[in-house]
Design a protein around this motif. Structure first.
Motif, PDB file in Angstrom:
ATOM      1  N   ILE A  69      47.735  39.713  57.563  1.00 56.68           N
ATOM      2  CA  ILE A  69      48.047  39.430  56.153  1.00 56.68           C
ATOM      3  C   ILE A  69      48.020  37.924  55.949  1.00 56.68           C
ATOM      4  O   ILE A  69      48.582  37.160  56.745  1.00 56.68           O
ATOM      5  CB  ILE A  69      49.442  39.982  55.766  1.00 56.68           C
ATOM      6  N   VAL A 117      45.618  48.561  43.081  1.00 54.52           N
ATOM      7  CA  VAL A 117      46.934  48.484  43.710  1.00 54.52           C
ATOM      8  C   VAL A 117      47.980  48.576  42.605  1.00 54.52           C
ATOM      9  O   VAL A 117      47.990  47.759  41.679  1.00 54.52           O
ATOM     10  CB  VAL A 117      47.094  47.176  44.509  1.00 54.52           C
ATOM     11  N   SER A 155      49.838  45.647  40.319  1.00 52.35           N
ATOM     12  CA  SER A 155      49.244  44.328  40.572  1.00 52.35           C
ATOM     13  C   SER A 155      48.471  43.778  39.382  1.00 52.35           C
ATOM     14  O   SER A 155      48.337  42.572  39.227  1.00 52.35           O
ATOM     15  CB  SER A 155      48.301  44.406  41.776  1.00 52.35           C
ATOM     16  N   GLY A 168      44.705  43.765  41.540  1.00 48.38           N
ATOM     17  CA  GLY A 168      44.524  43.985  42.969  1.00 48.38           C
ATOM     18  C   GLY A 168      43.776  45.286  43.250  1.00 48.38           C
ATOM     19  O   GLY A 168      43.901  46.267  42.502  1.00 48.38           O
ATOM     20  N   TYR A 182      42.196  47.840  46.746  1.00 51.49           N
ATOM     21  CA  TYR A 182      42.064  48.058  48.182  1.00 51.49           C
ATOM     22  C   TYR A 182      40.798  48.873  48.435  1.00 51.49           C
ATOM     23  O   TYR A 182      40.319  49.622  47.574  1.00 51.49           O
ATOM     24  CB  TYR A 182      43.308  48.746  48.759  1.00 51.49           C
ATOM     25  N   ALA A 197      42.452  44.813  51.422  1.00 53.78           N
ATOM     26  CA  ALA A 197      43.146  44.746  50.128  1.00 53.78           C
ATOM     27  C   ALA A 197      43.164  43.291  49.680  1.00 53.78           C
ATOM     28  O   ALA A 197      43.425  42.390  50.489  1.00 53.78           O
ATOM     29  CB  ALA A 197      44.568  45.301  50.229  1.00 53.78           C
ATOM     30  N   ILE A 239      44.656  40.925  46.432  1.00 54.93           N
ATOM     31  CA  ILE A 239      45.562  40.948  45.280  1.00 54.93           C
ATOM     32  C   ILE A 239      45.870  39.511  44.864  1.00 54.93           C
ATOM     33  O   ILE A 239      46.022  38.632  45.723  1.00 54.93           O
ATOM     34  CB  ILE A 239      46.885  41.677  45.615  1.00 54.93           C
ATOM     35  N   THR A 256      45.606  38.630  50.974  1.00 53.65           N
ATOM     36  CA  THR A 256      44.515  39.308  51.688  1.00 53.65           C
ATOM     37  C   THR A 256      45.114  40.131  52.818  1.00 53.65           C
ATOM     38  O   THR A 256      45.903  39.603  53.619  1.00 53.65           O
ATOM     39  CB  THR A 256      43.506  38.304  52.258  1.00 53.65           C
ATOM     40  N   ILE A 257      44.759  41.414  52.889  1.00 47.92           N
ATOM     41  CA  ILE A 257      45.226  42.305  53.950  1.00 47.92           C
ATOM     42  C   ILE A 257      44.005  42.884  54.658  1.00 47.92           C
ATOM     43  O   ILE A 257      43.121  43.458  54.012  1.00 47.92           O
ATOM     44  CB  ILE A 257      46.106  43.444  53.390  1.00 47.92           C
ATOM     45  N   ARG A 308      47.155  51.490  51.175  1.00 51.53           N
ATOM     46  CA  ARG A 308      47.764  51.361  49.849  1.00 51.53           C
ATOM     47  C   ARG A 308      49.237  51.012  49.946  1.00 51.53           C
ATOM     48  O   ARG A 308      49.721  50.114  49.233  1.00 51.53           O
ATOM     49  CB  ARG A 308      47.588  52.668  49.072  1.00 51.53           C
ATOM     50  N   ALA A 336      49.763  47.389  50.993  1.00 58.05           N
ATOM     51  CA  ALA A 336      49.460  46.465  49.892  1.00 58.05           C
ATOM     52  C   ALA A 336      50.589  46.447  48.872  1.00 58.05           C
ATOM     53  O   ALA A 336      50.987  45.383  48.380  1.00 58.05           O
ATOM     54  CB  ALA A 336      48.141  46.871  49.234  1.00 58.05           C
ATOM     55  N   GLN A 345      53.628  44.518  50.345  1.00 58.57           N
ATOM     56  CA  GLN A 345      53.451  43.074  50.350  1.00 58.57           C
ATOM     57  C   GLN A 345      53.535  42.508  48.931  1.00 58.57           C
ATOM     58  O   GLN A 345      54.124  41.441  48.706  1.00 58.57           O
ATOM     59  CB  GLN A 345      52.095  42.725  50.977  1.00 58.57           C
TER      60      GLN A 345
END
Length: 268
Positions: free
Chosen positions: A169, A206, A209, A212, A214, A233, A235, A243-244, A258, A261, A264
């Motif tokens: 992340i 997401v 968001s 965002g 994913y 993901a 966002i 960033t994931i 999901r 995300a 976070q």
């Protein structure tokens, strides 16, 4: 008649009368020239009329009294006309309510903690700009782009669960003077995920968001190698781009990427 008499008679003879021009003969002069002269006169008249009309219109408008603008519709202002008495001021927002206070604090504390039993895999905390751009295909171009966007600081956390599940992340924060830095970063990464065609879709939103998304990528298989699954993901939350990255040799479910995300995003 001799030759001399013929010459003498020719000298004294009267010249023949010119032939009469019939009354029905066309008038002398070129019809084309008269047509061009007529068109020219019409064009000059049109220009004079246009200039004259414009001048008269300006003159009429200048002689008129100016029209007053309608008053602004402001029956009341949102803030009080006078400061509130001491002791009656509204309490400042708590750190939980003030999202800006969160973003200006220690960015590392906003990272989702690694799960119990997971092992750290890579940097955990602040990341240098040089180390960050080295992860891009073109580090030089990435460095120039990030500097232009006003990058401020980067916090990252990576862990490994089991033998092959890896999660990373990144929280990339941009300066307030560059309001679109986080948005440009997020939309750019989403565009890459969509354009490469590997995700097979435009991603999924997401929840909570606003922008965002994913992505779940199809498995990659090569002879002699283990299967490779990936999920991403991207966002944007204020001046922070999230960033994931998730990868594994086993299938990654939609719920896994999901929920991570959303967790976070909730910490911001």
């Amino acid at each position: 008649m001799s030759t001399e008499e013929s010459i003498r008679n020719a000298d004294t003879a009267e010249p023949p009368e010119p032939e009469a021009v019939p009354e029905t003969a066309p008038p002398v002069g070129s019809p084309r020239r008269r047509l061009l002269r007529t068109v020219g006169l019409i064009a000059v008249a049109a220009v004079i009329g246009l200039v004259g009309g414009t001048a008269v219109g300006y003159g009429i408008q200048a002689d008129r009294e100016p029209t007053a603008l309608p008053p602004l519709n402001q029956p009341g202002l949102a803030y009080p006309a006078k400061p509130l008495p001491k002791g009656q001021e509204p309490a400042p927002l708590s750190a939980k309510e003030d999202h800006q206070a969160k973003a200006q604090g220690d960015l590392r504390k906003l990272l989702v903690p690694k799960p119990a039993g997971a092992e750290s895999d890579g940097e955990d905390g602040w990341q240098s700009l040089s180390g960050y751009v080295n992860g891009f295909t073109r580090p030089d171009g990435a460095l120039e782009f990030q500097l232009d966007q006003g990058i401020r600081r980067i916090a990252t956390r990576a862990w490994r669960v089991g033998e092959y599940r890896r999660v990373e992340i990144e929280l990339v924060q941009y300066r307030p003077t560059s309001a679109n830095g986080a948005l440009e970063h997020t939309t750019g990464q989403q565009g890459i995920a969509i354009s490469d065609g590997k995700s097979g879709s435009f991603g999924e939103p997401v929840k909570g968001s606003g922008n965002g998304r994913y992505f779940l990528f199809p498995v990659e298989r090569e002879p002699g190698y283990m299967d490779y699954y990936a999920a991403r993901a991207f966002i944007q939350r204020g001046d922070i781009a999230i960033t994931i990255l998730m990868s594994d040799t086993k299938k990654i479910t939609e719920n896994e990427i999901r929920s991570l995300a959303e967790r976070q995003l909730g910490r911001l």
